[in-house]
Design a protein around this motif. Sequence first.
Motif, PDB file in Angstrom:
ATOM      1  N   PHE B 124      26.087 -21.055  -3.407  1.00 41.80           N
ATOM      2  CA  PHE B 124      24.970 -21.902  -3.840  1.00 41.80           C
ATOM      3  C   PHE B 124      25.289 -22.552  -5.175  1.00 41.80           C
ATOM      4  O   PHE B 124      26.172 -22.095  -5.907  1.00 41.80           O
ATOM      5  N   LEU B 125      24.541 -23.608  -5.458  1.00 42.29           N
ATOM      6  CA  LEU B 125      24.517 -24.185  -6.790  1.00 42.29           C
ATOM      7  C   LEU B 125      23.359 -23.536  -7.529  1.00 42.29           C
ATOM      8  O   LEU B 125      22.294 -23.297  -6.940  1.00 42.29           O
ATOM      9  N   LEU B 126      23.553 -23.301  -8.793  1.00 43.62           N
ATOM     10  CA  LEU B 126      22.569 -22.561  -9.562  1.00 43.62           C
ATOM     11  C   LEU B 126      22.287 -23.272 -10.877  1.00 43.62           C
ATOM     12  O   LEU B 126      23.203 -23.790 -11.525  1.00 43.62           O
ATOM     13  N   HIS B 127      21.037 -23.294 -11.253  1.00 43.13           N
ATOM     14  CA  HIS B 127      20.628 -23.851 -12.537  1.00 43.13           C
ATOM     15  C   HIS B 127      21.058 -22.862 -13.612  1.00 43.13           C
ATOM     16  O   HIS B 127      20.273 -22.029 -14.050  1.00 43.13           O
ATOM     17  N   ALA B 128      22.292 -22.962 -14.033  1.00 40.22           N
ATOM     18  CA  ALA B 128      22.838 -21.920 -14.900  1.00 40.22           C
ATOM     19  C   ALA B 128      24.083 -22.431 -15.595  1.00 40.22           C
ATOM     20  O   ALA B 128      24.773 -23.330 -15.098  1.00 40.22           O
ATOM     21  N   ALA B 129      24.368 -21.840 -16.743  1.00 42.07           N
ATOM     22  CA  ALA B 129      25.655 -22.035 -17.399  1.00 42.07           C
ATOM     23  C   ALA B 129      26.578 -20.926 -16.919  1.00 42.07           C
ATOM     24  O   ALA B 129      26.132 -19.865 -16.516  1.00 42.07           O
ATOM     25  N   GLY B 142      18.470 -19.570 -16.277  1.00 45.96           N
ATOM     26  CA  GLY B 142      17.184 -19.564 -16.934  1.00 45.96           C
ATOM     27  C   GLY B 142      16.633 -20.971 -16.968  1.00 45.96           C
ATOM     28  O   GLY B 142      17.350 -21.929 -16.743  1.00 45.96           O
ATOM     29  N   VAL B 143      15.390 -21.070 -17.240  1.00 46.47           N
ATOM     30  CA  VAL B 143      14.743 -22.378 -17.253  1.00 46.47           C
ATOM     31  C   VAL B 143      15.213 -23.171 -18.468  1.00 46.47           C
ATOM     32  O   VAL B 143      15.807 -22.633 -19.387  1.00 46.47           O
ATOM     33  N   SER B 144      14.958 -24.421 -18.449  1.00 44.65           N
ATOM     34  CA  SER B 144      15.295 -25.270 -19.603  1.00 44.65           C
ATOM     35  C   SER B 144      14.688 -24.661 -20.851  1.00 44.65           C
ATOM     36  O   SER B 144      13.539 -24.259 -20.865  1.00 44.65           O
ATOM     37  N   GLY B 145      15.457 -24.602 -21.894  1.00 46.71           N
ATOM     38  CA  GLY B 145      14.942 -24.036 -23.121  1.00 46.71           C
ATOM     39  C   GLY B 145      15.151 -22.550 -23.221  1.00 46.71           C
ATOM     40  O   GLY B 145      14.982 -21.980 -24.295  1.00 46.71           O
ATOM     41  N   ALA B 146      15.548 -21.896 -22.117  1.00 44.15           N
ATOM     42  CA  ALA B 146      15.770 -20.457 -22.182  1.00 44.15           C
ATOM     43  C   ALA B 146      17.050 -20.130 -22.920  1.00 44.15           C
ATOM     44  O   ALA B 146      17.234 -19.022 -23.359  1.00 44.15           O
ATOM     45  N   ARG B 226      14.672 -18.646  -7.562  1.00 43.51           N
ATOM     46  CA  ARG B 226      13.999 -19.674  -8.353  1.00 43.51           C
ATOM     47  C   ARG B 226      14.958 -20.687  -8.930  1.00 43.51           C
ATOM     48  O   ARG B 226      14.580 -21.811  -9.218  1.00 43.51           O
ATOM     49  N   ASN B 227      16.204 -20.245  -9.154  1.00 40.19           N
ATOM     50  CA  ASN B 227      17.145 -21.102  -9.866  1.00 40.19           C
ATOM     51  C   ASN B 227      18.198 -21.748  -8.986  1.00 40.19           C
ATOM     52  O   ASN B 227      19.079 -22.434  -9.491  1.00 40.19           O
ATOM     53  N   ILE B 228      18.107 -21.517  -7.690  1.00 41.33           N
ATOM     54  CA  ILE B 228      19.061 -22.164  -6.778  1.00 41.33           C
ATOM     55  C   ILE B 228      18.685 -23.622  -6.602  1.00 41.33           C
ATOM     56  O   ILE B 228      17.508 -23.953  -6.444  1.00 41.33           O
ATOM     57  N   LEU B 229      19.680 -24.493  -6.627  1.00 42.37           N
ATOM     58  CA  LEU B 229      19.448 -25.909  -6.375  1.00 42.37           C
ATOM     59  C   LEU B 229      19.800 -26.213  -4.937  1.00 42.37           C
ATOM     60  O   LEU B 229      20.921 -25.980  -4.508  1.00 42.37           O
ATOM     61  N   PHE B 230      18.866 -26.762  -4.223  1.00 41.77           N
ATOM     62  CA  PHE B 230      19.110 -27.122  -2.840  1.00 41.77           C
ATOM     63  C   PHE B 230      18.228 -28.300  -2.512  1.00 41.77           C
ATOM     64  O   PHE B 230      17.115 -28.408  -3.016  1.00 41.77           O
TER      65      PHE B 230
END
Lengths: 99, 270, 162
Positions: B124-129, B142-146, B226-230
Amino acid sequence: MSETYIKRHRDTAARMLGDETIIMSVKDSRVFTLNPTASLIWEAADGVTALREIVARDLVAEFEIDTEAAYRDALELVGQLAQEGILVVTDHPMPAEQS
Amino acid sequence: MSRVSENGTYATAVAIGGLPIGISSADPEFITMLEGRYAGFLGADGDVAIRLKVDIAPPSGGRGEEELAVSRAGTRWLMNRGDFCADWDPVSKQGWVRQSAYPYAIDSVMRIVHSLVLAERGGFLLHAASAIRGGRAFIFSGVSGAGKTTISRLAPSDVTLLTDEISYVREMADGYQAFGTPFAGELGRAGKNLAAPIAALYFLAKGSTDVARPLKGSSAARRLLRNILFFADDRALVEKLFRSACDFVSHLPVYELTFRPGAEVWDLIR
Amino acid sequence: MERAESLDRAGCDIAAESLNRGHRLLIRVTGSSMVPAIWPGDTIEIIPAGEAPTSAGQVALYVRDGRLFAHRIVGVAEAAHVITRGDALAACDPPAARAEILGYVSVVVRDGRRIPMADGAPSRRARMLSFAIRNSNIARRLILGLRARRGGAYRTVNRCPA
């Protein structure tokens, strides 16, 4: 008094992680978590075992608690899971080909 | 990297996550732009797994639905947004894209195609560093700003950044790997084109101390989902992603990482 | 590759001052938290905060920790704060003070086209498929019932993972 039967909805994907169950409704990708007790009921929801029997076998025997009270609580739980669209609740057995 | 084929089209290949995508166009400037944009992630055209032919057309001028729609038609995937449309068949591995020379359109097509391929294969792609340290990859979600950008900026010199915005997770035969991507976030630079086995996943939270608290299965799985991009409304793949997320948290340690805005947090990441 | 614009604290100050003076602002987006309404690479046009009322559905520009964020207002915490959330994300941001809001996204510019920013949360179909998570609080009543009957203790049963 008619019996209540419960069956996991086929449009769900579920996985036990630790002592909880995580369930996804594939129709709309909502995700639910069941705690250990609710997980026992979910796992036993095969469509052909009456809820009363599930409660007696999996809850009362394990926890030594009042049968009728546990059954009322279980009825409320399955009603809510049915409202969420992840459990099918009927008054007759649902063999494997139905859901 | 680019070459001219017999029929006068120009081609290059962009390889992300070990998946080379061949892109061809009759417009040489478009190919040159792509090679500049994806420098560091260019592959050999002969080894491509997927081929996309890009037709450069004038901007559509406001016609068409702006909302992205990704749907199946038989075995093919159809993608439409106001600035592009695309059609890709994973069976034949061929596809086409119609867009203007706007670079962010092909960016989006690449993200979408990769997300579809990953989902099929258990990743998966993930909203993550994500970053590599000591030969292992660590993921910070984590969410933006986390704090994804913050923790990336604080990384010491022995850490190699794979991405500060969109992490690329693939399931391999022997575990999960994180790959660098050229999709830059706020740091404004592409990640390194490297990969490493994933050692841990951290969900970030800002706080007054640096501490990593293990997350148990269902909590970890919920946060990961919650953080997976699809991008596709496809039940079969969504179910696969659900199972992949559950598998991932079953096999790898997951933590909530609270940290102060200082480099000392990296003492916990080994 | 084109460098995305990364605004540091000085850049935030410039943006704030510009908007406070009534100018509109154009910002190139790098993050993906507002997909599918706003994509990386889009340019967003910001109107000053005073030109529009603060209401749920607006995408507000605000500063946090020296960085700019453009997230959708999904609710009001109390009179002085709003709750924001990226469209792509299921979790809300910490509350933002109304006074921190610099402006609102009025237009998304993509490939030369000006797309009015839609108020209101995106449709279920429009949202990127970040999963809508709902905790099953409904199971608590059952477990609480069991605990009460046994004086507060209950055994868990070890189950094999599915």
